[in-house]
Design an enzyme around this catalytic site. Structure first.
Site, mmCIF file in Angstrom:
data_model
loop_
_atom_site.group_PDB
_atom_site.id
_atom_site.type_symbol
_atom_site.label_atom_id
_atom_site.label_comp_id
_atom_site.label_asym_id
_atom_site.label_seq_id
_atom_site.Cartn_x
_atom_site.Cartn_y
_atom_site.Cartn_z
ATOM 1 N N SER A 216 0.820 -1.208 0.108
ATOM 2 C CA SER A 216 -0.016 -0.012 -0.014
ATOM 3 C C SER A 216 0.760 1.184 0.029
ATOM 4 C CB SER A 216 -0.782 0.198 1.269
ATOM 5 O OG SER A 216 -1.732 -1.122 1.219
ATOM 6 N N ARG B 61 0.691 7.877 6.011
ATOM 7 C CA ARG B 61 -0.098 7.210 6.702
ATOM 8 C C ARG B 61 -1.508 7.868 6.786
ATOM 9 N NH1 ARG B 61 -0.321 2.559 9.722
ATOM 10 N NH2 ARG B 61 2.060 2.300 9.315
ATOM 11 N N HIS C 44 -3.000 6.698 3.328
ATOM 12 C CA HIS C 44 -3.198 5.190 3.697
ATOM 13 C C HIS C 44 -4.367 4.950 4.448
ATOM 14 C CE1 HIS C 44 -2.535 1.050 5.783
ATOM 15 N NE2 HIS C 44 -2.271 0.762 4.685
#
Lengths: 213, 213
Positions: free
Chosen positions: A17, A40, A43
């Protein structure tokens, strides 16, 4: 249409990812200190706007990591946010996560004062005699109250993560907190959420873990 | 820049938020059955893409509300999702919320089988002898496993909320679940999240409450 699943082993899903996120960011240069936090958030949301909307006060990442290492506790404004923070990782440094939103005394104070429970829960948190990180993913009224407490000299947080989401005073509350004399990580604009608040906490925790190895 | 806060009473914040969402949707017509779900997703995310990305199987809202009224339980793939569902509202109809992701037997099964814990937690949920709503906001592997269980005749859910977020097999897993013979609400594309999964559950609960008055 034939649906083809990508064959990625469970332990490799997160790595893959982050590779995709890095590919899609392309030539865009991110500050290495902030890169893991920004990625993040992308993500967690699949929303690349965070590459533009996240704002960081000076040297905030180093300050936040120091605070965690020294046992700072995290205060959230939702049980979802509390639930999303990696409590095991935080506990390694002595920290705990608090959310006072469901407390009966908070509900009573809010009712008596005509405020939101989020406001009352910040007042309760301000009584804690510990270094504190506030992770606000929902209530702009929490952020406004933190601003007031700081201005009144009643609170000196180690970090404010200001990422409430929504339409009423969300944008303004974030601009306000960026005027306070406090280390902050803020997602400018309307977007954010308890998941984003938790993910920024976790990004900081994982960055400390990475540097420890 | 002067920051001006809008003066909205605590109890009016949600109503005002929905007004703003309605204003900004403008001339866009939403199906009245789905309108509150779509608007609540926008409210939770400040992301108007949900007006386009949410997909509904035939008559799914009525079916889902019936299932809840008959005591359906909700299974999530994260503790955050579990935390976000209004458990008090669900309990009025006899339902509970389960998340098996932190269970030791799930971790052990996942390790033994080389799957994600999300996959193993769906297998555990499939053993429950109750009408089930799956609210999947994180793991595409959970959605893929639900598809397999349905195809194998081992599971017959009342509803699948398919809104995992991310980059690896997220898009595909959603397309897959829309091919299964199951009532679904799916956020097509990469976006979604545990917050969106919980908010769709809550939208359904509040719609039942509204109609009860």
């Amino acid at each position: 249409m034939k649906i083809e699943l990508e064959n990625v082993k469970p332990r490799d899903i997160e790595r893959r990812s982050f590779e995709i996120i890095t590919e899609e960011l392309g030539d865009r240069k991110l500050d290495p200190d902030k890169e893991l936090i920004i990625k993040r958030c992308i993500h967690t949301s699949a929303d690349f706007e965070y590459a533009d909307s996240l704002c960081f006060s000076d040297n905030v990442v180093a300050k936040a990591m120091d605070a965690i290492r020294q046992g700072a506790c995290i205060v959230t404004d939702t049980q979802m946010g509390r639930s999303g923070v990696n409590k095991r990782a935080l506990a390694r440094y002595g920290g705990e996560v608090y959310c006072f939103m469901s407390d009966e005394d908070v509900a009573a104070t809010a009712k008596a004062n005509g405020t939101t429970r989020a406001t009352a829960s910040m007042d309760k948190a301000a009584q804690l005699d510990k270094p504190l990180i506030f992770a606000i993913g929902n209530a702009p009224t929490a952020l406004v109250r933190l601003y007031e407490l700081i201005e009144e000299g009643k609170l000196n947080p180690a970090l404010i993560i200001g990422v409430p989401v929504g339409f009423v005073n969300v944008v303004q509350s974030k601009e306000l907190i960026m005027k306070a004399d406090v280390p902050y990580i803020v997602a400018r604009g309307r977007k954010g959420g308890s998941n984003i608040a938790a993910c920024i906490c976790n990004a900081l925790l994982y960055m400390i873990d990475d540097r420890r190895d």
